[in-house]
Design a protein around this motif. Structure first.
Motif, PDB file in Angstrom:
ATOM      1  N   TYR A 131       0.836  -1.197   0.000  1.00 28.61           N
ATOM      2  CA  TYR A 131       0.000   0.000   0.000  1.00 28.61           C
ATOM      3  C   TYR A 131       0.877   1.255   0.000  1.00 28.61           C
ATOM      4  N   VAL A 143      -9.267   3.469  -0.733  1.00 27.48           N
ATOM      5  CA  VAL A 143      -9.038   2.024  -0.809  1.00 27.48           C
ATOM      6  C   VAL A 143     -10.386   1.329  -0.636  1.00 27.48           C
ATOM      7  N   ILE A 151      -8.616  -3.040   4.309  1.00 29.72           N
ATOM      8  CA  ILE A 151      -8.571  -1.604   4.591  1.00 29.72           C
ATOM      9  C   ILE A 151      -7.633  -1.224   5.732  1.00 29.72           C
ATOM     10  N   ALA A 154      -4.567   0.779   4.726  1.00 25.71           N
ATOM     11  CA  ALA A 154      -4.950   2.134   4.326  1.00 25.71           C
ATOM     12  C   ALA A 154      -5.213   3.010   5.545  1.00 25.71           C
ATOM     13  N   LYS A 155      -5.890   2.450   6.548  1.00 19.57           N
ATOM     14  CA  LYS A 155      -6.153   3.202   7.775  1.00 19.57           C
ATOM     15  C   LYS A 155      -4.838   3.653   8.409  1.00 19.57           C
ATOM     16  N   THR A 161     -11.185   4.904   3.410  1.00 14.67           N
ATOM     17  CA  THR A 161     -11.481   3.498   3.159  1.00 14.67           C
ATOM     18  C   THR A 161     -12.965   3.244   2.938  1.00 14.67           C
ATOM     19  N   CYS A 162     -13.236   2.194   2.171  1.00 16.18           N
ATOM     20  CA  CYS A 162     -14.597   1.752   1.904  1.00 16.18           C
ATOM     21  C   CYS A 162     -14.646   0.236   2.004  1.00 16.18           C
ATOM     22  N   ALA A 171     -14.476   1.120   8.565  1.00 14.69           N
ATOM     23  CA  ALA A 171     -14.326   1.842   7.306  1.00 14.69           C
ATOM     24  C   ALA A 171     -14.879   3.258   7.420  1.00 14.69           C
TER      25      ALA A 171
END
Length: 194
Positions: A131, A143, A151, A154-155, A161-162, A171
């Motif tokens: 990432y 993401v 996710i 990404a966090k 995030t989704c 998310a």
């Protein structure tokens, strides 16, 4: 918007085929709903839960690799989101040859600037290395994944995030289908940029 996508269960509806393969491997001794729930956590989680032998694990992986691309269709509406995005990349644990085969089958390879596949040498999710690489190169805005595992990196990097078809807490926003993407994502991403 620059989007990093997970593959299985996010771009492509692969879990019905994976569930069926596991159901057959277990000779119907587990409910398909239970199999799907365990596979959605991870294959290793399902293998441990159903106490698969090493031989069964190898058989499942061979069967999964032998599945036709036609058994793994894209989710309805995902192409519209891909068309909308300024840039799309994929980070998946799936081997590159399988990813390429499915993308080519559906005429979707052109949507993706870059793909980080399972055999590219990066550690598995939730490790952030792949990432970070993609974010540093392209400046990812969002993401999308179907599991918390997708996710979490990404966090850690501060990317919006989704979760797709998953309501677990964690998310920034959630989608059950891609027709709602434009309304939900633009509000969420725009508010996180400000």
């Amino acid at each position: 918007m620059k989007i990093l996508w997970d593959f299985d269960g996010t771009l492509f509806d692969t879990y019905p085929a994976f569930t069926e393969a596991m159901y057959e491997l277990l000779d119907g001794k587990a409910a398909k709903k239970d199999i799907l729930t365990k596979l959605k956590v991870s294959f290793s989680h399902a293998a441990e839960y159903f106490e698969l032998t090493d031989e069964q694990v190898m058989e499942y992986k061979r069967n999964q690799a032998a599945m036709k691309a036609s058994e793994k269709p894209p989710f309805q509406g995902v192409k519209e989101v891909l068309d909308f995005a300024e840039l799309n990349v994929i980070m998946t644990h799936k081997p590159r040859a399988e990813v390429d085969d499915i993308l080519q089958h559906y005429g979707m390879r052109h949507y993706f600037k870059e793909i980080v596949a399972g055999d590219d040498g990066y550690k598995r999710k939730p490790d952030t290395a792949a990432y970070k690489y993609l974010h540093n190169l392209y400046g990812i805005d969002l993401v999308i994944g179907d599991r918390l595992l997708d996710i979490l990196p990404a966090k850690q990097l501060g990317i919006t995030t989704c979760l797709f078809q998953n309501s677990e807490v964690g998310a920034d926003f959630y989608l059950e289908n891609y027709k709602d993407f434009f309304q939900k994502s633009l509000v969420c991403v725009n508010s996180s940029i400000q």
